[in-house]
Every structure is written in C-alpha cells, then in structure tokens.
Design an enzyme around this catalytic site. Structure first.
Site, PDB file in Angstrom:
ATOM      1  N   SER A  58       0.805  -1.232   0.000  1.00 15.75           N
ATOM      2  CA  SER A  58       0.000   0.000   0.000  1.00 15.75           C
ATOM      3  C   SER A  58       0.835   1.278   0.000  1.00 15.75           C
ATOM      4  O   SER A  58       0.312   2.344  -0.290  1.00 15.75           O
ATOM      5  CB  SER A  58      -0.953   0.015   1.197  1.00 15.75           C
ATOM      6  OG  SER A  58      -0.234   0.117   2.408  1.00 15.75           O
ATOM      7  N   HIS A  97       1.067   4.252   6.849  1.00 11.83           N
ATOM      8  CA  HIS A  97       0.496   5.089   5.799  1.00 11.83           C
ATOM      9  C   HIS A  97       0.880   6.548   6.004  1.00 11.83           C
ATOM     10  O   HIS A  97       1.377   6.935   7.058  1.00 11.83           O
ATOM     11  CB  HIS A  97      -1.030   4.960   5.750  1.00 11.83           C
ATOM     12  CG  HIS A  97      -1.489   3.703   5.065  1.00 11.83           C
ATOM     13  ND1 HIS A  97      -2.805   3.320   5.030  1.00 11.83           N
ATOM     14  CD2 HIS A  97      -0.821   2.742   4.394  1.00 11.83           C
ATOM     15  CE1 HIS A  97      -2.926   2.180   4.368  1.00 11.83           C
ATOM     16  NE2 HIS A  97      -1.719   1.808   3.969  1.00 11.83           N
ATOM     17  N   ASP A 124      -8.095   6.150   4.481  1.00  8.30           N
ATOM     18  CA  ASP A 124      -8.136   4.955   5.335  1.00  8.30           C
ATOM     19  C   ASP A 124      -9.365   4.841   6.227  1.00  8.30           C
ATOM     20  O   ASP A 124      -9.422   3.958   7.071  1.00  8.30           O
ATOM     21  CB  ASP A 124      -6.889   4.925   6.235  1.00  8.30           C
ATOM     22  CG  ASP A 124      -5.624   4.610   5.471  1.00  8.30           C
ATOM     23  OD1 ASP A 124      -5.718   4.093   4.342  1.00  8.30           O
ATOM     24  OD2 ASP A 124      -4.539   4.881   6.003  1.00  8.30           O
TER      25      ASP A 124
END
Length: 181
Positions: A58, A97, A124
């Site tokens: 990701s 992230h 998210d």
C-alpha cells in the site's frame, strides 16, 4: 582399575552438567540482552515499537513489502505528508500510511489525522474502527524516520510459513545444545 573408571565417568558427568548449565546461562544472557536492547530502543525513540516491517504494497513505490521501518515518536505535532505507523481499535497489526489531512481542535490543541496508503485509491477511513473518522494521538505508534529495504522478508516468511520458523528455532536449539564452548 574400577575406581579409576568410576572416577572418569563421574568426571565426564560433571563436565556435561557444567557445560549444560553454562549453555543455559549463555542462552539466558542472549535473550536478556535482546530484551534490554529492545526496551532501550523504546525509551530512546519514544515508540512502543521502534522497528516495524511493511507487510503490504500500500505504500509503494516509497516502501515495499518486506522493508523495515525505524520509528520515532516525539511530542511535536503530526503534520501532513509524514509517514506514520498506527494501530486501529480491533486490529492487531499496525498500519504504515501517510498523513493526508490534519485536523487541529482549537479548544484543546489536540491534532487528529487522516491517513492514506500512497498506492491506495482512497483514504483509510474504511480501515478505522466503525464510526471513526480520524486517528487520535494514542493510535499513532511513531513516525517513520528511516528504513532498510527487504530485510523484513525474514519476518514475513516466518509468519506466513510457520514450519520454517520451527525449523530455524530447532536448528538454533540444536546448535546451542551441541556446541562445545
């Protein structure tokens, strides 16, 4: 003659017991040293987990699956663009992230953040706990301050194929038991 043989056998037993105790103490010292180093890293970095492994794609192309990230957590406010590692209520595995939005509450000065994987389409919020729109400070484990590419594959392989972990532990145990020093 029998006395000499008996004394020799007792001497060998004594050496084997002494050697086993020495090996057990050495193993205990290695484990204790590793724990002390980990706790020292936690204190130095201010993070509950100073080192994490990237488990998904990701964050590509910046971080790839198998990269090891080094974390640091300071009192400084979290800013847009920083890469953070966070826990979500109800999930065991932390997520790596980028912060895409920061919301500062005027009355308290607390900062809430919204994150997104660089390689993901949307933010998210779908990963957060039900009804949660922002991450709060207590969710953040640390900021990424450095990385080692590919080194974390050892961890990924041992997690995904547990038999390899057991083979490795068995081989290390056999090495400890059979070593002469």
């Amino acid at each position: 003659m029998m006395g000499w043989i008996g004394e020799t056998i007792e001497s060998i037993k004594s050496i084997q017991i002494r050697q086993a105790v020495t090996q057990a103490v050495t193993l205990g010292m290695i484990v204790t040293s590793a724990l002390i180093i980990w706790k020292a890293l936690m204190c130095f970095t201010g993070s509950e987990s100073p080192v994490v492994v990237v488990l998904s794609g990701s964050m590509e192309p910046g971080f790839r699956r198998g990269d090891i990230l080094f974390l640091h957590m300071s009192k400084d406010p979290i800013r847009t663009g920083e890469i953070v590692v966070f826990n979500v209520d109800g999930r065991e595995i932390p997520i790596v992230h980028r912060v895409i939005k920061v919301h500062e509450r005027r009355e308290t000065g607390d900062v809430d953040v919204l994150t997104k994987g660089d390689n993901n389409y949307g933010d998210d919020r779908i990963l957060y706990a039900h009804g949660q729109l922002w991450l709060h400070r207590h969710h953040i484990m640390g900021r990424a301050v450095g990385f080692l590419p590919y080194v974390g594959w050892v961890t990924i392989i041992m997690t995904e194929k547990p038999f390899i972990k057991y083979i490795l532990i068995g081989a290390l145990g056999l090495l400890v038991i059979t070593s002469k020093d």
